[in-house]
Scaffold this motif. Structure first.
Motif, mmCIF file in Angstrom:
data_model
loop_
_atom_site.group_PDB
_atom_site.id
_atom_site.type_symbol
_atom_site.label_atom_id
_atom_site.label_comp_id
_atom_site.label_asym_id
_atom_site.label_seq_id
_atom_site.Cartn_x
_atom_site.Cartn_y
_atom_site.Cartn_z
ATOM 1 N N LEU A 118 57.741 62.436 -16.839
ATOM 2 C CA LEU A 118 57.616 61.193 -16.104
ATOM 3 C C LEU A 118 58.624 61.538 -14.665
ATOM 4 N N ARG A 119 57.934 61.044 -13.611
ATOM 5 C CA ARG A 119 58.612 61.564 -12.282
ATOM 6 C C ARG A 119 58.686 60.126 -11.558
ATOM 7 N N VAL A 120 60.011 59.724 -11.116
ATOM 8 C CA VAL A 120 60.508 58.806 -10.461
ATOM 9 C C VAL A 120 61.499 58.964 -9.468
ATOM 10 N N GLY A 121 60.604 59.045 -8.189
ATOM 11 C CA GLY A 121 61.393 59.497 -6.816
ATOM 12 C C GLY A 121 61.428 60.575 -6.998
ATOM 13 N N ASP A 122 62.626 61.332 -6.661
ATOM 14 C CA ASP A 122 62.600 62.848 -6.788
ATOM 15 C C ASP A 122 62.866 63.391 -8.201
ATOM 16 N N GLU A 123 63.213 62.539 -9.335
ATOM 17 C CA GLU A 123 63.693 63.297 -10.504
ATOM 18 C C GLU A 123 62.526 62.866 -11.333
ATOM 19 N N SER A 124 62.542 64.126 -12.407
ATOM 20 C CA SER A 124 61.617 64.274 -13.403
ATOM 21 C C SER A 124 62.364 64.412 -14.724
ATOM 22 N N GLU A 125 61.685 63.654 -15.629
ATOM 23 C CA GLU A 125 62.305 63.772 -17.016
ATOM 24 C C GLU A 125 60.990 63.772 -18.185
#
Length: 131
Positions: free
Chosen positions: A88-95
């Motif tokens: 899951l990519r949200v903005g510049d973050e990925s999880e």
């Protein structure tokens, strides 16, 4: 569970008036709406409760498939991975998420889930309380 003449069923189910379901699988004359996620199989972005809030989507992605970056303005988003693995990519973050994981994030940021394996997720888009 007992079958009625009209094809609906009644029986004991916690939290329901009489446990009946309409012929389409939805609750008949009941304030609790219940749908089976597997009944929506084959539709990649199936709306579980069309026209109702919060918007609830059954998202199905094949391994390697992704949803292009997009936003859900003025929404809080909850994503529950039912099966498979997602990045899951949200903005510049990925999880990295796997079956059983639940993520919550702001819909005003770019969102792009990618399936690591064949995956099914339940996505809830709720109006933001402060919006």
């Amino acid at each position: 569970m007992t079958e009625r003449d009209d094809g609906t069923r009644s029986g004991d189910r916690a939290g329901t008036d009489d446990g009946s379901r309409g012929g389409d699988g939805s609750r008949a004359s009941n304030p609790i709406s219940v749908e089976r996620l597997d009944a929506l199989a084959g539709r990649p972005h199936a709306n579980v409760f069309p026209g109702e809030e919060p918007t609830t989507i059954r998202l199905t992605l094949a391994a390697g498939e992704r949803v292009e970056p997009h936003r859900h303005p003025d929404r809080q988003v909850v994503l529950f991975v039912v099966e498979g693995e997602l990045e899951l990519r949200v903005g510049d973050e990925s999880e990295g998420l796997e079956a059983g994981d639940v993520a919550r994030f702001d819909g005003d940021r770019d969102i792009s889930p990618r399936a690591v394996t064949d995956s099914v997720a339940l996505v809830v888009l709720a109006p933001r309380a402060d919006g």
